[in-house]
Design a protein around this motif. Structure first.
Motif, PDB file in Angstrom:
ATOM      1  N   ALA A 149      -3.415 -19.466  10.482  1.00  0.00           N
ATOM      2  CA  ALA A 149      -3.365 -18.050  10.932  1.00  0.00           C
ATOM      3  C   ALA A 149      -4.761 -17.420  10.154  1.00  0.00           C
ATOM      4  N   THR A 150      -4.947 -16.350  10.407  1.00  0.00           N
ATOM      5  CA  THR A 150      -5.764 -15.500   9.917  1.00  0.00           C
ATOM      6  C   THR A 150      -5.128 -14.736   8.717  1.00  0.00           C
ATOM      7  N   TYR A 151      -5.691 -14.671   7.523  1.00  0.00           N
ATOM      8  CA  TYR A 151      -4.862 -13.755   6.433  1.00  0.00           C
ATOM      9  C   TYR A 151      -5.896 -12.734   6.174  1.00  0.00           C
ATOM     10  N   PHE A 152      -5.236 -11.383   6.008  1.00  0.00           N
ATOM     11  CA  PHE A 152      -5.870 -10.365   5.731  1.00  0.00           C
ATOM     12  C   PHE A 152      -5.491  -9.899   4.277  1.00  0.00           C
ATOM     13  N   CYS A 153      -6.446  -9.634   3.410  1.00  0.00           N
ATOM     14  CA  CYS A 153      -5.977  -8.779   2.328  1.00  0.00           C
ATOM     15  C   CYS A 153      -6.228  -7.266   2.792  1.00  0.00           C
ATOM     16  N   ALA A 154      -5.520  -6.326   1.912  1.00  0.00           N
ATOM     17  CA  ALA A 154      -5.743  -4.876   1.984  1.00  0.00           C
ATOM     18  C   ALA A 154      -5.554  -4.350   0.663  1.00  0.00           C
ATOM     19  N   ALA A 155      -6.036  -2.915   0.554  1.00  0.00           N
ATOM     20  CA  ALA A 155      -5.872  -2.230  -0.964  1.00  0.00           C
ATOM     21  C   ALA A 155      -5.592  -0.855  -0.195  1.00  0.00           C
ATOM     22  N   ALA A 156      -4.847   0.053  -1.143  1.00  0.00           N
ATOM     23  CA  ALA A 156      -4.380   1.420  -0.678  1.00  0.00           C
ATOM     24  C   ALA A 156      -4.258   1.960  -1.968  1.00  0.00           C
ATOM     25  N   ASP A 157      -4.824   3.405  -1.863  1.00  0.00           N
ATOM     26  CA  ASP A 157      -4.339   4.342  -2.995  1.00  0.00           C
ATOM     27  C   ASP A 157      -3.215   4.869  -2.659  1.00  0.00           C
ATOM     28  N   THR A 158      -1.800   4.788  -3.132  1.00  0.00           N
ATOM     29  CA  THR A 158      -0.861   5.526  -2.659  1.00  0.00           C
ATOM     30  C   THR A 158      -0.825   6.780  -3.165  1.00  0.00           C
ATOM     31  N   SER A 159      -1.529   7.322  -3.824  1.00  0.00           N
ATOM     32  CA  SER A 159      -1.507   8.763  -4.407  1.00  0.00           C
ATOM     33  C   SER A 159      -2.011   9.546  -3.279  1.00  0.00           C
ATOM     34  N   GLY A 160      -2.969   8.995  -2.496  1.00  0.00           N
ATOM     35  CA  GLY A 160      -3.597   9.850  -1.534  1.00  0.00           C
ATOM     36  C   GLY A 160      -2.898   9.504  -0.196  1.00  0.00           C
TER      37      GLY A 160
END
Lengths: 114, 113
Positions: free
Chosen positions: B86-97
Motif C-alpha cells: 500500500a502507500t503509507y503517509f505520515c502526517a503531523a498536526a498542532d492540536t493546540s491550533g
C-alpha cells in the motif's frame, strides 16, 4: 452505505465544462474536508466545513467552488478547469475539528481535465 | 517549517521483512503524528498515531518510533505480508491550533510473496 462515499469515482471533463463532485458521510460527523491528491505530492487541504460553515479555504482558485448544504453532504463544483487540476479529489470527515479527531476518507474521485 | 519530509518514496521488501518508513518535521508545535495507509482505489485510512510524550507505540504488527529531540518519527511493519502492500503517509498536526494535518509525500510499499 457506511463511512464516506464519493461520486462519481471517475470523471473526464473538458476545460469549458461544468461538473460537480459529491461527498456523503454516514458517520454523524460535524466536519468535512476536500483534499487534492497528486502524484508524488503531499495531500493538499482545499476546504474545510464545520457544522456547514466554511472554516478554511486554502487559497484555492475560484474555479473550485465548494458547497455544504448540511453536515452530511459536501459538493465541489468545478468550472473552467485546467489540465493541471487533474488529480484524485478526496473527501474526508471527522467528529470535530480538533487535531486528534480522526479524519475518515472517501475513496476519491479521479478527475481528468482534457 | 510546515513541511513533513517522508522517505523513502518507494520500498520493496520480501515477505517477513521489516520495512521502515521515516518522517521528519521542523515545526516544534506539532504534537500529534498519525500514519495513514492507502490501498489502490481507496482513500487513506488511519493506521496508528502517536503523541510526543511516548517514544514508541505498537498496534499489532505496526510500530511507531518517535524521537522528539531529532524531530523524527518512523513506522516499522513487523513480519510484513503481501497484504501490507500500500502507500503509507505520515502526517503531523498542532492540536493546540487547528485540524490541519500536514502530510508527507507518501511511501509506496510492495511486499513480495
Amino acid at each position: 452505505e457506511t463511512g464516506v462515499t464519493q461520486t462519481p469515482r471517475h470523471l473526464v471533463m473538458g476545460m469549458t465544462n461544468k461538473k460537480s463532485l459529491k461527498c456523503e458521510q454516514h458517520l454523524g460527523h460535524n466536519a468535512m474536508y476536500w483534499y487534492k491528491q497528486s502524484a508524488k505530492k503531499p495531500l493538499e487541504l482545499m476546504f474545510v466545513y464545520n457544522f456547514k460553515e466554511q472554516t478554511e479555504n486554502n487559497s484555492v482558485p475560484s474555479r473550485f467552488s465548494p458547497e455544504c448544504p448540511n453536515s452530511s453532504h459536501l459538493f465541489l463544483h468545478l468550472h473552467t478547469l485546467q489540465p493541471e487540476d487533474s488529480a484524485l479529489y478526496l473527501c474526508a470527515s471527522s467528529q470535530g475539528q480538533g487535531g486528534t479527531d480522526t479524519q475518515y476518507f472517501g475513496p476519491g474521485t479521479r478527475l481528468t481535465v482534457l | 517549517q510546515q513541511q513533513v519530509k517522508q522517505s523513502p518514496q518507494s520500498l520493496i521488501v520480501q515477505k517477513g521483512g521489516i520495512p521502515i518508513i521515516n518522517c521528519a518535521y521542523e515545526n516544534t508545535a506539532f504534537d500529534y503524528f498519525p500514519w495513514y495507509q492507502q490501498f489502490p482505489g481507496k482513500g487513506p485510512a488511519l493506521l496508528i498515531a502517536i503523541r510526543p510524550d511516548v517514544s514508541e507505540k505498537k498496534e499489532g504488527r505496526f510500530t511507531i518510533s518517535f524521537n522528539k529531540s531529532a524531530k523524527q518519527f518512523s513506522l516499522h511493519i513487523m513480519d510484513s505480508q503481501p497484504g501490507d502492500s500500500a502507500t503509507y503517509f505520515c502526517a503531523a498536526a498542532d492540536t493546540s491550533g487547528t485540524y490541519k494535518y500536514i502530510f508527507g509525500t507518501g511511501t509506496r510499499l510492495k511486499v513480495l510473496a
